[in-house]
Design an enzyme around this catalytic site. Sequence first.
Site, PDB file in Angstrom:
ATOM      1  N   ASP A 230       0.833  -1.194   0.000  1.00  0.00           N
ATOM      2  CA  ASP A 230       0.000   0.000   0.000  1.00  0.00           C
ATOM      3  C   ASP A 230       0.871   1.249   0.000  1.00  0.00           C
ATOM      4  OD1 ASP A 230      -2.473   1.715   0.680  1.00  0.00           O
ATOM      5  OD2 ASP A 230      -3.258  -0.322   0.652  1.00  0.00           O
ATOM      6  N   HIS A 261      -4.020   5.656   3.617  1.00  0.00           N
ATOM      7  CA  HIS A 261      -4.703   4.422   3.238  1.00  0.00           C
ATOM      8  C   HIS A 261      -3.940   3.191   3.691  1.00  0.00           C
ATOM      9  CE1 HIS A 261      -6.445   1.302   0.563  1.00  0.00           C
ATOM     10  NE2 HIS A 261      -7.537   2.003   0.742  1.00  0.00           N
ATOM     11  N   SER A 426     -11.564  -1.896  -1.329  1.00  0.00           N
ATOM     12  CA  SER A 426     -10.207  -1.814  -0.781  1.00  0.00           C
ATOM     13  C   SER A 426     -10.228  -1.835   0.738  1.00  0.00           C
ATOM     14  CB  SER A 426      -9.512  -0.534  -1.266  1.00  0.00           C
ATOM     15  OG  SER A 426     -10.197   0.620  -0.823  1.00  0.00           O
TER      16      SER A 426
END
Length: 961
Positions: A230, A261, A426
């Site tokens: 990520d 994120h 996600s």
Amino acid sequence: MYKNLRDCQIKPMELFQLYLYLSPQMAMPHINLLTWNLPQLEAQMPWRYLTITMFSPLSTEYIVAFNGYFTAKARSHFISSALKSSEALDWRIVPRKNPASDFPSDFEVVQIRQASHSSLLTLEDHPYIKRVTPQRKVFRTLNYTPDLPDPGATCNNDTRWTQKWQSWQSSRPLRRTSLSLAFGFWHATGRHSSRRLLRAIPRHVAQILQADVLWQMGYTGSGVKVAVFDTGLSEKHPHFKNVKERTNWTNEKTLDDGLGHGTFVAGVIASMRECQGFAPDSELHIFRVFTNNQVSYTSWFLDAFNYAILKKIDVLNLSIGGPDFMDHPFVDKVWELTANRVIMVSAIGNDGPLYGTLNNPADQMDVIGVGGIDFEDNIARFSSRGMTTWELPGGYGRVKPDIVTYGSGVRGSGMKEGCRSLSGTSVASPVVAGAVTLLVSTVLNRELVNPASMKQALIASARRLPGVNMFEQGHGKLDLIRAYQILNSYKPQASLSPSYIDLTECPYMWPYCSQPIYYGGMPTIVNVTILNGMGVTGRILDKPIWQPYLPQNGDHIDVAVSYSPVLWPWAGYLAVSISVAKKAASWEGIAQGHVMVTVASPAGNNVGGEMTSTVKLPVKVKIVPTPPRSKRVLWDQYHNLRYPPGYFPRDNLRMKNDPLDWNGDHIHTNFRDMYQHLRSMGYFVEVLGAPITCFDASQYGTFMMVDSEEEYFPEEITKLRRDIDKGLSLIVFSDWYNTSVMRKVKFYDENTRQWWMPDTGGANVPALNDLISVWGMAFSDGLYEGDFTMADHDMYYASGCSIAKFPEDGIVIAKTLKDQGLEVLKQETAVVEGVPILGMYQTPSEGGGRIALYGDSNCIDDSHRQKDCFWLLDALLQYTSYSMTPPSLIHSNSRVTPPTGTDRPLPERLEGNHLYRYSKVLEAHLGDPKPRPLPACPHLSWSKPQPLNETAPRCVRPMVS
């Protein structure tokens, strides 16, 4: 556009041109800069507006994949020797400085300026080089909840900038492969700006799924290595106690998360406090593979994947995705990862509620693909739907997602501290990755845990959601405790997904359950995934056996089976084709039987010999008497093409932010609503996945050709003309085709580092014209758009063409529309009266069929449909199937004299197009593509039945035990 940016320092990664819209007194079109900042620029010159456009260098980078792992010196030698005699004089190996640099690798990135086709072929001819593919730039965009500040926005003193940034972020798709658009016609930034994510009350997802039950038993993820691919993680984040390693694979010199994120995903998996994750004691390996601008490259992933294999990672979360399932280096490496026992969990995509929108790599058989639900157990609107589109147009897609779980309003770790909520698949992906990490820690014998056995446990324990079909929910909702129970009594075996075929079970088995089968119909194809928990490699022992149950009329159906010659890694396919036996042509009822499959795998631990596992696939179908010809509609799937591999543009040119036609153009994907409507009207719809020469036209009332991009074999044209003379009718829904517009909608693709030119328009009008020319019909290259009324129905024409030529005794309807071609090419507006858009014609031969042409397919396509025209389809089918001409159209004030086609030339194929590269019909021939030899029609080898004189088992849903 903003002027007040004095305090905003922007550092673009690959910005090579800065375009300034200056005051009229200044005549400086652009400035080339490698490093710059806006305050300095503003101080140096007066300027009015600023736009930023991203360009890549003119040179092209290629990934050169080898047949094994070699040192950097050996890789360089192989490439040098391969290119020595080629035309590639200016090339270099791109340096890659990352933690994998100290180890042998199986690929290299080579930059070749002005690479020729021959130089690439020279590389591929080297015995140690497996494949040469373009280096791909990767955009992955996140779905933030709108009330959260975006840490990536640096211009905090300008609220307009911040608002613009947040709006832009929330509207962009989650895609592994995206197209960076330059000055072409396509230029908008977001795909989902008109869609809202489902709101949900943020809750602690680990406790909702009862992870605390396993925590109380002493299982917390200890001893399990989990990788998060990520945006990184801050070194001293208070939520994590066992971050084993942080690695950076980008060109930014930081390991920290500048977006939040990656921190969120890691928190869902392994946070130990506040918004607690599933496996707080797991060993976290943080792979920073995306920059703060959410950019990555395939080569970064390949290096990071190799390193994950070296580190013997157990579970890997990949909250990314894209439509390009032909990114071969990426997919090959995914297979290699899972072959090395890495359990990969990936998001299925945020392109729902459309069908046929599954993202790669979650659509892979060996990957656990995760869809999203809200906390009321509704499928999230954004969650992508199946089927997989790899197998189209000849076959039928597989069931995906594998499983669904919470992905709307889920709480996870904030970037520095505290908690935040996000939505998207996600988010659902790390929920499953965290659950899998926790589950792995509960198994004493880790040798039993592999990508197949874990997927078997998850799908066998999943809770079926009521009222939801298998292409929305896969096998159902994640049930952590049931998965634990199955996994801890697991014995290595093979299993099937789906585990049974029941064409009577609605709505779960939609679309199979939506239409009974009958004698003479196209075979129903069910594509089943074989999961092999016994080993990474396997094979089908002997051949699958068809065993009909005689008391349940199993001898009324015929079954043919094809399957993977090798099951690798951990999986393969079993394609089951089902037809009705001739003796049941007038029979109605339920027929049952089962297919028996035996899978063999090498025994592990150097024991020798093989392990075997036998699985039964129950089959249950509803048979009805063969419907009358007038009720049977045949859909042409064979001549539909879509991205990938080529650039096939959308049919609606207004959709500039989603230029690729990638949903499959199948009646069960983006034409799903049309299919449902036809079934509700009593029509039986079948799919032709072979050339026109491969069906018996006497069986069908109407042949439908919608949005066709493919060419036609000469034999197909001859066959269709003969069929229509003998009573078959034809409906054609076309789309735009204009070579000037095609050149206008080209764009620069960051993936392949070249300009992409479409090889057809919305439809392949020149090919369609070849098909219908014998009746004196043709479509034009005009491009029209607009609202109008037809037979008291509101209609919208979205980038359709017009009818250029039609028989004088036919019926033609014309409307007043805008000239969209003029708008695209010259940014001018013009209204055109009397545009012929609909034509109906009765062929003159005795007993001949009827033909209906309409210039736009968007009104029956789910992708961007604004107003449906199902009523028009009904009227056309009444005309073609029953020879009933709609009075509202015959007596319409919009009826005009059929055009003769003499006012302008008919459209010709784009010179130099590359359709032959992707076509099933064309092949290259001395620079002038020619039709290939007509392929043989598919021939199914029907299994010899081995009848069982016994009653079918009551339960047709076997579970892994």
